[in-house]
Design an enzyme around this catalytic site. Structure first.
Site, PDB file in Angstrom:
ATOM      1  N   ASP A  45      39.265  51.677  39.213  1.00  8.05           N
ATOM      2  CA  ASP A  45      39.727  53.091  39.149  1.00  8.05           C
ATOM      3  C   ASP A  45      38.363  53.767  39.544  1.00  8.05           C
ATOM      4  O   ASP A  45      37.464  53.266  39.618  1.00  8.05           O
ATOM      5  CB  ASP A  45      40.064  53.528  37.868  1.00  8.05           C
ATOM      6  CG  ASP A  45      39.532  52.821  36.614  1.00  8.05           C
ATOM      7  OD1 ASP A  45      38.196  52.859  36.940  1.00  8.05           O
ATOM      8  OD2 ASP A  45      39.887  52.477  35.770  1.00  8.05           O
TER       9      ASP A  45
ATOM     10  N   ASP B 208      25.763  53.133  29.608  1.00  3.00           N
ATOM     11  CA  ASP B 208      25.345  51.908  29.033  1.00  3.00           C
ATOM     12  C   ASP B 208      24.565  51.124  29.755  1.00  3.00           C
ATOM     13  O   ASP B 208      23.191  51.155  29.633  1.00  3.00           O
ATOM     14  CB  ASP B 208      26.746  51.023  28.570  1.00  3.00           C
ATOM     15  CG  ASP B 208      27.793  50.707  29.743  1.00  3.00           C
ATOM     16  OD1 ASP B 208      27.567  51.358  30.652  1.00  3.00           O
ATOM     17  OD2 ASP B 208      28.862  50.120  29.276  1.00  3.00           O
TER      18      ASP B 208
ATOM     19  N   ASP C 212      35.994  57.080  38.760  1.00  3.92           N
ATOM     20  CA  ASP C 212      35.744  58.047  37.706  1.00  3.92           C
ATOM     21  C   ASP C 212      34.691  58.941  38.474  1.00  3.92           C
ATOM     22  O   ASP C 212      33.725  58.798  39.075  1.00  3.92           O
ATOM     23  CB  ASP C 212      35.130  57.321  36.619  1.00  3.92           C
ATOM     24  CG  ASP C 212      35.994  56.659  35.894  1.00  3.92           C
ATOM     25  OD1 ASP C 212      37.180  56.885  35.736  1.00  3.92           O
ATOM     26  OD2 ASP C 212      35.627  55.542  35.249  1.00  3.92           O
TER      27      ASP C 212
HETATM   28  P1  ATP Z   1      35.622  48.763  34.518  1.00  2.00           P
HETATM   29  O1  ATP Z   1      36.547  50.036  34.692  1.00  2.00           O
HETATM   30  O2  ATP Z   1      35.430  48.095  35.671  1.00  2.00           O
HETATM   31  O3  ATP Z   1      36.008  47.878  33.519  1.00  2.00           O
HETATM   32  P2  ATP Z   1      33.312  50.666  34.218  1.00  2.00           P
HETATM   33  O4  ATP Z   1      32.211  50.489  34.001  1.00  2.00           O
HETATM   34  O5  ATP Z   1      33.868  51.488  34.935  1.00  2.00           O
HETATM   35  O6  ATP Z   1      34.086  49.251  34.433  1.00  2.00           O
HETATM   36  P3  ATP Z   1      34.935  51.970  32.154  1.00  2.00           P
HETATM   37  O7  ATP Z   1      34.989  51.659  30.746  1.00  2.00           O
HETATM   38  O8  ATP Z   1      35.701  52.401  32.924  1.00  2.00           O
HETATM   39  O9  ATP Z   1      33.646  50.636  32.684  1.00  2.00           O
HETATM   40  O10 ATP Z   1      33.684  53.208  31.801  1.00  2.00           O
HETATM   41  C1  ATP Z   1      33.075  54.191  32.589  1.00  2.00           C
HETATM   42  C2  ATP Z   1      31.661  54.335  32.627  1.00  2.00           C
HETATM   43  O11 ATP Z   1      31.367  55.147  31.658  1.00  2.00           O
HETATM   44  C3  ATP Z   1      30.726  53.302  32.543  1.00  2.00           C
HETATM   45  O12 ATP Z   1      30.516  52.805  33.926  1.00  2.00           O
HETATM   46  C4  ATP Z   1      29.619  53.798  31.696  1.00  2.00           C
HETATM   47  O13 ATP Z   1      28.776  54.405  32.521  1.00  2.00           O
HETATM   48  C5  ATP Z   1      30.078  54.442  30.734  1.00  2.00           C
HETATM   49  N1  ATP Z   1      30.616  53.999  29.324  1.00  2.00           N
HETATM   50  C6  ATP Z   1      31.842  53.542  29.092  1.00  2.00           C
HETATM   51  N2  ATP Z   1      31.935  52.989  28.037  1.00  2.00           N
HETATM   52  C7  ATP Z   1      30.626  53.018  27.574  1.00  2.00           C
HETATM   53  C8  ATP Z   1      30.248  52.787  26.268  1.00  2.00           C
HETATM   54  N3  ATP Z   1      30.663  52.083  25.223  1.00  2.00           N
HETATM   55  N4  ATP Z   1      28.841  53.195  26.174  1.00  2.00           N
HETATM   56  C9  ATP Z   1      28.116  53.729  27.126  1.00  2.00           C
HETATM   57  N5  ATP Z   1      28.693  53.971  28.332  1.00  2.00           N
HETATM   58  C10 ATP Z   1      29.953  53.733  28.425  1.00  2.00           C
HETATM   59 MG    MG Z   2      36.115  52.182  35.010  1.00  2.00          MG
END
Ligand code: ATP
Ligand code: MG
Length: 461
Positions: free
Chosen positions: A82, A161, A84
């Site tokens: 997705d 993170d 963001d």
């Molecule tokens: P994917 O969607 O492929 O699983 P993602 O990195 O996009 O991976 P998401 O859970 O969609 O993961 O979160 C989007 C962003 O928000 C992350 O890339 C990170 O920058 C931030 N984020 C999400 N969860 C956390 C957390 N628990 N602590 C710190 N930052 C976070």
């Molecule tokens: Mg994501």
């Protein structure tokens, strides 16, 4: 109310002795800017809807960036799950810019922009939350309690993170903005937590699971500093609400990298927190069976995902808990319970203990029960029973489960072959197959008990 005020004053007092940030200097930080020609993210890879949102925000005079997993995945040439978006526009301003937009979230408000089935999430930059007075309180979700503090990109970056998750793709000039060295880490395929790892894990223990998930999915290494505290802090996950852990478990095991994820979670002592009963069975020295069984289930589902097929969470969860269930049934049979009672009780116990840690929704636990209970019904191959089993809504899953058991030595291959043939046989053949065995001089064929319990004497026909 008075108490609350007092609490505030005390917190303020103590906070003077606590470093206000995670060991990083969030101000005076100069980002590295990677110009369009210096990276491989192209607009052709970005969803049209995400681009529409970015352009619209820009046109309205705001800053707008893609951030997080999508930038990380685009840099790898992979299709992101997705997209963001982050912006300096406030949620209400985002809402005003789009007709198809809804604001969600109580504590931190986010905008969702709808394009048919695709939703683009638009977040406003978050401020330096560590300067809030409620720093030390715990959110119901297991994360630290935080309010809606809006900020700038310079502040937003530090709450993220991993460095590779903190890269911002700027729609203004198509550059990538990097405050934390994420581009370098990305090139080196390293996952590094931003700030002091121990502090960051304590803030949100789910980051330990995220480290494993991304390492398995991206094939990245976890840096030594980020890796080190995991073993000792794994127990912190026990405080995370079971519903949030269920969401994480789905992401961990249903993203197509289940086998590696499983091996890594075990290696870091995290699997035992999520599936304590399974870990106990796995840890038993005497047989390779459980590990093989769980790993095989994960391998099958990884392969299905790779082929674009759907996977159901309950199938994997039934596999995870199968061996603990066997152990429990055995115990009960040894204590003299009847077969049916032993099964009923064991299933109830195993499920009720598991959902305390990882809350599995009822619709899934019901299907897990079906898959388990149907296993014994495969042994009945005469009369109308096979037809009834074939018509059961969980037949397919139960049959796949039986295959898995046979592959790892837990069920007769002949039984599997019979069911494989029966499903696809024509009417006449099916009728022939389900005829009761003729009483010849050899007598009736004995069937093994396919639950793999010690109760070998039992035959079902
Ligand atoms: P994917 O969607 O492929 O699983 P993602 O990195 O996009 O991976 P998401 O859970 O969609 O993961 O979160 C989007 C962003 O928000 C992350 O890339 C990170 O920058 C931030 N984020 C999400 N969860 C956390 C957390 N628990 N602590 C710190 N930052 C976070
Ligand atoms: Mg994501």
């Amino acid at each position: 109310m008075g108490d609350k005020k007092k609490e505030h004053t005390i917190l303020k007092f103590f906070k003077r002795f606590i470093p206000s940030t995670n060991g990083r200097d969030s101000k005076n930080h100069v980002p590295q800017i990677y110009a369009r020609s210096e990276h491989n993210v192209s607009r052709a890879q970005i969803s049209d809807n995400a681009l529409k949102v970015l352009y619209r925000l820009k046109k309205a005079g705001f800053d707008a960036y893609l951030v997080g997993g999508c930038v990380r995945d685009l840099l790898l040439g992979r299709e992101p799950k997705d997209f963001d978006v982050v912006t300096n526009a406030r949620p209400e301003q985002v809402k005003a810019a789009f007709r198809n937009c809804r604001l969600i979230g109580r504590r931190f408000r986010l905008a969702h922009v709808y394009f048919g089935r695709e939703i683009i999430e638009v977040a406003t930059f978050r401020g330096d939350e560590s300067e809030q007075d409620d720093l030390l309180r715990v959110h119901e979700d297991g994360r630290l309690l935080r309010d809606n503090v809006f900020g700038t990109i310079e502040e937003d970056v530090w709450r993220r993170d991993f460095t590779v998750n903190a890269l911002y793709y700027n729609i203004r000039d198509f550059s990538i903005v990097d405050y934390t060295g994420g581009m370098q880490d990305h090139a080196e395929a390293v996952l590094k937590l931003i700030g002091d790892p121990e502090v960051r894990y304590r803030e949100d223990p789910v980051r330990m699971l995220r480290a494993i998930r991304f390492a398995a999915k991206l094939g990245f290494k976890i840096s030594p500093e980020t890796e080190k505290p995991i073993h000792t802090l794994a127990y912190l996950l026990e405080a995370i609400p079971a519903a949030r852990l269920f969401d994480e478990v789905l992401k961990l095991f249903l993203s197509g990298y289940g086998v590696q994820t499983f091996e890594m979670l075990r290696h870091y002592g995290l699997f035992k927190i999520l599936f304590p009963a399974t870990e106990q069975s796995l840890a038993k020295q005497e047989s390779e069976f459980p590990r093989l069984f769980v790993a095989r289930a994960l391998k099958n589902s990884d392969e299905r995902i790779a082929r674009g097929k759907s996977v159901t969470p309950y199938f994997l969860l039934s596999a995870f808990l199968w061996e603990p269930l066997q152990d429990r049934v055995k115990e009960k049979l040894q204590r003299g319970e009847s077969e049916i009672n032993a099964w009923q009780q064991a299933v109830n116990e195993v499920l009720s203990e598991q959902v305390k840690v990882v809350s599995i929704p009822k619709r899934f636990t019901q299907s897990m029960r079906d898959v388990w209970f149907l296993q014994s019904r495969f042994n009945r191959r005469t009369g109308t029973r096979p037809y009834r089993l074939l018509a059961h809504p969980r037949f397919r899953a139960a049959y796949d489960f039986l295959l898995l058991r046979a592959e790892t030595g837990g069920a007769d291959q002949a039984l599997v072959d019979w069911w494989t043939k029966f499903q696809f046989a024509d009417e006449a053949e099916q009728r022939r197959m389900t005829q009761p065995a003729k009483k010849t001089g050899k007598g009736r064929r004995r069937r093994r008990n396919h639950f793999r319990t010690d109760n070998k004497k039992k035959t079902e026909q």
